[in-house]
Design a protein around this motif. Structure first.
Motif, PDB file in Angstrom:
ATOM      1  N   UNK A  62       0.859  -1.185   0.000  1.00  0.00           N
ATOM      2  CA  UNK A  62       0.000   0.000   0.000  1.00  0.00           C
ATOM      3  C   UNK A  62       0.897   1.236   0.000  1.00  0.00           C
ATOM      4  N   UNK A  63       0.811   2.109  -0.998  1.00  0.00           N
ATOM      5  CA  UNK A  63       1.800   3.178  -1.158  1.00  0.00           C
ATOM      6  C   UNK A  63       1.791   4.241  -0.061  1.00  0.00           C
ATOM      7  N   UNK A  64       0.615   4.545   0.503  1.00  0.00           N
ATOM      8  CA  UNK A  64       0.571   5.609   1.508  1.00  0.00           C
ATOM      9  C   UNK A  64       1.097   5.110   2.852  1.00  0.00           C
ATOM     10  N   UNK A  65       0.531   4.044   3.387  1.00  0.00           N
ATOM     11  CA  UNK A  65       0.956   3.526   4.691  1.00  0.00           C
ATOM     12  C   UNK A  65       2.198   2.657   4.587  1.00  0.00           C
ATOM     13  N   UNK A  66       2.510   2.190   3.392  1.00  0.00           N
ATOM     14  CA  UNK A  66       3.583   1.220   3.115  1.00  0.00           C
ATOM     15  C   UNK A  66       3.301  -0.110   3.808  1.00  0.00           C
ATOM     16  N   UNK A  67       2.036  -0.397   4.047  1.00  0.00           N
ATOM     17  CA  UNK A  67       1.644  -1.685   4.623  1.00  0.00           C
ATOM     18  C   UNK A  67       1.825  -2.775   3.571  1.00  0.00           C
ATOM     19  N   UNK A  68       2.552  -3.838   3.917  1.00  0.00           N
ATOM     20  CA  UNK A  68       2.857  -4.854   2.926  1.00  0.00           C
ATOM     21  C   UNK A  68       2.448  -6.263   3.273  1.00  0.00           C
ATOM     22  N   UNK A  69       2.163  -6.553   4.556  1.00  0.00           N
ATOM     23  CA  UNK A  69       1.884  -7.934   4.923  1.00  0.00           C
ATOM     24  C   UNK A  69       0.609  -8.441   4.259  1.00  0.00           C
ATOM     25  N   UNK A  70      -0.436  -7.612   4.209  1.00  0.00           N
ATOM     26  CA  UNK A  70      -1.680  -8.073   3.583  1.00  0.00           C
ATOM     27  C   UNK A  70      -1.475  -8.341   2.098  1.00  0.00           C
ATOM     28  N   UNK A  71      -0.661  -7.523   1.442  1.00  0.00           N
ATOM     29  CA  UNK A  71      -0.376  -7.749   0.026  1.00  0.00           C
ATOM     30  C   UNK A  71       0.464  -9.005  -0.168  1.00  0.00           C
ATOM     31  N   UNK A  72       1.389  -9.262   0.762  1.00  0.00           N
ATOM     32  CA  UNK A  72       2.198 -10.469   0.666  1.00  0.00           C
ATOM     33  C   UNK A  72       1.335 -11.719   0.813  1.00  0.00           C
ATOM     34  N   UNK A  76      -3.812  -0.078  -4.643  1.00  0.00           N
ATOM     35  CA  UNK A  76      -2.519   0.586  -4.774  1.00  0.00           C
ATOM     36  C   UNK A  76      -2.658   1.909  -5.515  1.00  0.00           C
ATOM     37  N   UNK A  77      -3.479   1.918  -6.541  1.00  0.00           N
ATOM     38  CA  UNK A  77      -3.701   3.156  -7.298  1.00  0.00           C
ATOM     39  C   UNK A  77      -4.306   4.235  -6.382  1.00  0.00           C
ATOM     40  N   UNK A  78      -5.268   3.844  -5.567  1.00  0.00           N
ATOM     41  CA  UNK A  78      -5.867   4.788  -4.624  1.00  0.00           C
ATOM     42  C   UNK A  78      -4.857   5.240  -3.580  1.00  0.00           C
ATOM     43  N   UNK A  79      -3.982   4.323  -3.149  1.00  0.00           N
ATOM     44  CA  UNK A  79      -2.953   4.677  -2.182  1.00  0.00           C
ATOM     45  C   UNK A  79      -1.985   5.712  -2.711  1.00  0.00           C
ATOM     46  N   UNK A  80      -1.642   5.619  -3.990  1.00  0.00           N
ATOM     47  CA  UNK A  80      -0.784   6.641  -4.599  1.00  0.00           C
ATOM     48  C   UNK A  80      -1.475   8.003  -4.585  1.00  0.00           C
ATOM     49  N   UNK A  81      -2.773   7.990  -4.807  1.00  0.00           N
ATOM     50  CA  UNK A  81      -3.530   9.243  -4.786  1.00  0.00           C
ATOM     51  C   UNK A  81      -3.509   9.849  -3.386  1.00  0.00           C
ATOM     52  N   UNK A  82      -3.706   9.027  -2.368  1.00  0.00           N
ATOM     53  CA  UNK A  82      -3.660   9.521  -0.994  1.00  0.00           C
ATOM     54  C   UNK A  82      -2.273  10.024  -0.624  1.00  0.00           C
ATOM     55  N   UNK A  83      -1.243   9.303  -1.042  1.00  0.00           N
ATOM     56  CA  UNK A  83       0.124   9.721  -0.724  1.00  0.00           C
ATOM     57  C   UNK A  83       0.435  11.070  -1.351  1.00  0.00           C
ATOM     58  N   UNK A  84      -0.061  11.298  -2.556  1.00  0.00           N
ATOM     59  CA  UNK A  84       0.178  12.577  -3.219  1.00  0.00           C
ATOM     60  C   UNK A  84      -0.431  13.720  -2.408  1.00  0.00           C
ATOM     61  N   UNK A  85      -1.653  13.534  -1.933  1.00  0.00           N
ATOM     62  CA  UNK A  85      -2.313  14.562  -1.125  1.00  0.00           C
ATOM     63  C   UNK A  85      -1.581  14.739   0.202  1.00  0.00           C
ATOM     64  N   UNK A  86      -1.237  13.628   0.843  1.00  0.00           N
ATOM     65  CA  UNK A  86      -0.570  13.661   2.135  1.00  0.00           C
ATOM     66  C   UNK A  86       0.790  14.351   2.040  1.00  0.00           C
ATOM     67  N   UNK A  87       1.548  14.066   0.978  1.00  0.00           N
ATOM     68  CA  UNK A  87       2.878  14.665   0.832  1.00  0.00           C
ATOM     69  C   UNK A  87       2.790  16.171   0.617  1.00  0.00           C
ATOM     70  N   UNK A 131      -0.803  18.750   6.890  1.00  0.00           N
ATOM     71  CA  UNK A 131      -1.590  19.334   7.975  1.00  0.00           C
ATOM     72  C   UNK A 131      -3.085  19.227   7.688  1.00  0.00           C
ATOM     73  N   UNK A 132      -3.456  19.300   6.403  1.00  0.00           N
ATOM     74  CA  UNK A 132      -4.866  19.117   6.046  1.00  0.00           C
ATOM     75  C   UNK A 132      -5.268  17.661   6.234  1.00  0.00           C
ATOM     76  N   UNK A 133      -4.397  16.776   5.836  1.00  0.00           N
ATOM     77  CA  UNK A 133      -4.647  15.344   6.020  1.00  0.00           C
ATOM     78  C   UNK A 133      -4.831  15.027   7.509  1.00  0.00           C
ATOM     79  N   UNK A 134      -3.970  15.606   8.338  1.00  0.00           N
ATOM     80  CA  UNK A 134      -4.064  15.423   9.787  1.00  0.00           C
ATOM     81  C   UNK A 134      -5.414  15.912  10.305  1.00  0.00           C
ATOM     82  N   UNK A 135      -5.852  17.062   9.835  1.00  0.00           N
ATOM     83  CA  UNK A 135      -7.128  17.599  10.259  1.00  0.00           C
ATOM     84  C   UNK A 135      -8.300  16.738   9.829  1.00  0.00           C
ATOM     85  N   UNK A 136      -8.210  16.159   8.624  1.00  0.00           N
ATOM     86  CA  UNK A 136      -9.301  15.319   8.134  1.00  0.00           C
ATOM     87  C   UNK A 136      -9.479  14.077   9.000  1.00  0.00           C
TER      88      UNK A 136
END
Length: 376
Positions: A273-283, A314-325, A329-334
């Protein structure tokens, strides 16, 4: 003649779930692992609901904590804590125990696990795949599942390409009873000062896993972030039981998942998962899909299954990572809002993926607004 129906390279969650799936279906299966179980693995060790659903069909998960509270901070400031009553958000495991139970399950299903068997080269011919080991011996199989990590020999053989490479640094800190009580059932996530970075504290009974992750290329700033984070937590005086680092690599959209009779799964395929970098579920999921494809004799079916079942998240995770990067501070507020917290809970519990969340009209509108704001 070949020695095995399936040879699996690497005895982590991806490789062992592939071996378990194939062996249970009657495939003659061997797993080749360079180390010896139980072995330490740099990993946060947090299992989300998706991981528990897959692993729970194979083993009794060796939980060292079950988290129902999360504290969020923005570079040490603006902290708030949310609690989810009922089922846990994340179940904490120690990878040495978790992987060893998966190994035992694969063996019980009929697979053979060969340890201290490092694979050095992969070659294919019309009859199957030949693996050359470090001791000069060879193993042949009708098909191979590569699960030896993103820098392993199978990823190179298949030609996996990466869109995102991150540096993770992690400490395992043995803590006294007072610290155990302070962190029991609670995770801390801190959105960091580097674009796309964050830090974490994961409780595992008498151990705390403390780490940070950021894009590769800012190594010293990432190390400084970890030092500052540990100091801020009041944990700087504790001698780590483990002090390690690793690179996580996320595949490009057009990266191959197979070359002939060789499939790659988990980290070897760049699946996480690109945003959290969670990999065990994908493995776990990709390994099971690979084992099923070999069992069915439909290796191309593995590519279709991953594309349909894992790539949208994964595609959605890239979208979230782009916003988060761009606007952490907006992501934190959400996340402090009820809809943001519900999104996070549903991800942790495996109720929905980020791709489902991003289809909702309020989320689409919020992301469109963020796209119009300048980065900070």
């Amino acid at each position: 003649m070949v020695d095995w129906d399936l040879a699996v390279v690497g005895a982590g969650p991806a490789g062992l779930s592939a071996a378990y799936t194939a062996a249970r279906a009657g495939m003659r299966t061997v797993v080749l692992e360079r180390a010896v179980h139980p072995r330490y693995k740099t990993c946060g060790g947090g299992l989300i609901g998706t991981s528990l659903a897959v692993a729970g069909d194979m083993i009794e998960v060796p939980a060292h904590d079950r988290v129902d509270r999360v504290t969020f901070t923005r570079d040490g400031r603006r902290g708030f804590t949310r609690r989810q009553p009922g089922s846990p958000l994340v179940t904490m495991v120690r990878r040495a125990e978790f992987d060893d139970r998966l190994r035992a399950a694969a063996v019980a299903a009929g697979a053979r696990v060969r340890e201290r068997a490092a694979v050095r080269a992969v070659a294919q011919d019309p009859e199957g795949v030949r693996l050359r080991l470090a001791d000069g011996s060879t193993v042949t199989a009708r098909a191979v599942v590569g699960a030896d990590g993103s820098s392993g020999v199978t990823a190179r053989h298949v030609g996996v390409r990466y869109r995102q490479v991150d540096l993770g640094l992690e400490l395992e800190l043995p803590v006294p009873p007072a610290e155990r009580d302070r962190w029991r059932g609670r995770v801390l996530l801190d959105w960091g000062p580097l674009p796309g970075s964050y830090a974490w504290v994961f409780p595992k009974d008498d151990l705390l896993t403390v780490g940070v992750i950021a894009a590769r290329g800012a190594g010293e700033r990432t190390r400084e972030y970890l030092r500052a984070f540990v100091d801020r937590l009041g944990l700087a005086g504790i001698e780590p039981a483990h002090d390690s680092g690793h690179l996580t690599r996320c595949r490009s959209a057009d990266s191959p998942l197979r070359r002939g009779r060789v499939l790659v799964a988990g980290d070897a395929a760049g699946l996480l998962e690109p945003w959290s970098r969670e990999g065990i579920s994908y493995a776990l999921r990709s390994g099971a899909l690979a084992g099923a494809a070999v069992t069915d004799g439909d290796l191309s079916g593995y590519e279709r299954a991953v594309t349909a079942g894992l790539v949208p998240s994964m595609r959605a995770g890239h979208r979230l990572l782009d916003v988060f990067a761009r606007r952490p501070e907006v992501f934190h507020g959400l996340l402090a809002t009820p809809p943001g917290w519900r999104m996070f809970v549903r991800f942790c519990q495996g109720a929905s993926g980020f791709e489902e969340t991003l289809t909702r009209a309020p989320v689409r509108a919020a992301l469109a607004l963020l796209d119009r704001l300048p980065a900070r």
